[in-house]
Design a protein around this motif. Structure first.
Motif, PDB file in Angstrom:
ATOM      1  N   ARG A 146       0.819  -1.223   0.000  1.00  0.00           N
ATOM      2  CA  ARG A 146       0.000   0.000   0.000  1.00  0.00           C
ATOM      3  C   ARG A 146       0.849   1.268   0.000  1.00  0.00           C
ATOM      4  NH1 ARG A 146      -3.513   0.191   5.317  1.00  0.00           N
ATOM      5  NH2 ARG A 146      -4.121  -1.801   4.434  1.00  0.00           N
TER       6      ARG A 146
ATOM      7  N   HIS B 217      -3.978   6.480  -3.373  1.00  0.00           N
ATOM      8  CA  HIS B 217      -3.690   5.922  -2.041  1.00  0.00           C
ATOM      9  C   HIS B 217      -2.418   6.503  -1.430  1.00  0.00           C
ATOM     10  CE1 HIS B 217      -1.269   3.266  -4.574  1.00  0.00           C
ATOM     11  NE2 HIS B 217      -0.609   2.910  -3.511  1.00  0.00           N
TER      12      HIS B 217
ATOM     13  N   ARG C 249      -8.234   3.426  -4.631  1.00  0.00           N
ATOM     14  CA  ARG C 249      -7.955   3.724  -3.234  1.00  0.00           C
ATOM     15  C   ARG C 249      -8.496   2.599  -2.343  1.00  0.00           C
ATOM     16  NH1 ARG C 249      -6.629   8.051   0.173  1.00  0.00           N
ATOM     17  NH2 ARG C 249      -7.607   7.721   2.187  1.00  0.00           N
TER      18      ARG C 249
END
Ligand SMILES: Nc1ncnc2c1ncn2[C@@H]1O[C@H](COP(=O)(O)OP(=O)(O)OP(=O)(O)O)[C@@H](O)[C@H]1O
Ligand SMILES: [Mg+2]
Length: 322
Positions: free
Chosen positions: A79, A152, A104
């Motif tokens: 991530r 993200h 996201r």
């Protein structure tokens, strides 16, 4: 030295059909830097990026990201990594905003409409948010890919030829976008075929060819080290050979002897001094010239030089084996 954000050690990749795309790559990237990877088609750039982004399974070697073994801690580390892929890849029927939201969500982050709006606005996509992706132009689609990768907030962002097929204006926008990311502390690794892009954006440049990193250097010191100068004298009269009084300089004759070309210098003023001296000597020897063009060699020259040398090297080795 702070801990590297990415540390690649002896990475190899041989694809199933036997193509060796990476032949032992070592590369260390520091937090906050912008690194440009240059290399011809098939050099291994996308494979290298794919290996870090979990799309390509390495054949050997190690990758540490954020100080941890990337393969072991993939779920937690992924991530923090973003990728703008070389190939356009998304559901063409999806709308811009849904596609970016989805990216996201895919990283397990909570919805954040403010952040999505910021990203879309910064890429001039806000007005297009409800358009289906397939209705966008190629350059706009590429912006959507970037928006998806930014959704993200990755700490380490890969841009695989982000400006391929993008017009000059979009490219400048993209550079501005990258600058803004740099200011936020995002580490960026980009590949490009446009040398001007590397010159404009990168702190360091690496040249890769045939799965090997040939050179990694600070952009400015690479230019200084290898930066040579070219000066072209358009001669009033063609010459058959370099006159005796000039053979100490790095000169060649081109255009059937009508152009005298100087290529040399150390990138620190030597070239300029030698060209000035050459002009004086020509005048003293009554060798007339109608024009003089000079240019500092660019990363492009350096790159072409390196890759040519690498090819020569390979041919030599093959020659020995055969
Ligand atoms: N999925 C695959 N299966 C087999 N071979 C592959 C695969 N992907 C890439 N290759 C081969 O690996 C080598 C490196 O390819 P890669 O895509 O990494 O190059 P690249 O530097 O990104 O080139 P480009 O500038 O054209 O994008 C090439 O010889 C290519 O044909
Ligand atoms: Mg590629």
């Amino acid at each position: 030295m702070p801990e590297p954000i990415l540390d690649i050690r002896n990475l190899t990749k041989t694809y199933k059909r036997g193509t060796t795309a990476l032949a032992g790559v070592d590369l260390t990237i520091q937090p906050g830097e912008i690194f440009a990877l240059l290399g011809p088609n098939g050099a291994g750039k996308t494979t290298l990026i794919g290996a870090v982004c979990g799309l390509v399974r390495p054949s050997g070697g190690e990758i540490f990201a954020f100080g941890e073994d990337l393969q072991r801690h993939w779920r937690r580390l992924r991530r923090r990594i973003g990728l703008v892929p070389q190939e356009l890849s998304f559901d063409m029927f999806d709308t811009v905003i849904r596609s970016v939201r989805y990216s996201r969500g895919m990283f397990g982050l909570p919805a954040d409409e403010r952040r999505i709006e910021d990203v879309l606005r910064s890429l001039s996509l806000w007005d297009k948010r409800d358009s289906r992706i397939r209705e966008l132009s190629g350059g706009m689609k590429r912006r959507v890919l970037i928006a998806k990768a930014l959704a993200h907030d990755p700490d380490l962002l890969f841009l695989d030829e982000p400006t391929a097929g993008v017009d000059v204006e979009l490219r400048r926008d993209m550079w501005r976008q990258i600058d803004a990311l740099r200011a936020r502390g995002t580490t960026i690794i980009l590949t490009t075929h446009y040398i001007e892009e590397a010159e404009e954006m990168a702190d360091r440049v690496g040249v890769i060819d045939q799965g090997r990193i040939l050179l990694v250097d600070d952009k400015t010191s690479m230019m200084a080290k290898l930066g040579r100068m070219e000066a072209r004298f358009a001669l009033a009269q063609a010459m058959g050979e370099i006159p005796a009084g000039l053979t100490d300089l790095p000169l060649t004759l081109e255009d059937d002897g009508r152009t005298l070309v100087y290529r040399g210098g150390d990138g620190q003023g030597q070239g300029r001094a030698q060209v000035a001296e050459l002009a004086q000597r020509l005048t003293r020897q009554n060798i007339g010239f109608n024009g003089l063009e000079t240019r500092q060699s660019s990363l492009e020259d350096i790159f072409v030089n390196l890759v040519e040398r690498n090819e020569e090297h390979h041919t030599e080795i093959e020659g020995v084996v055969a």
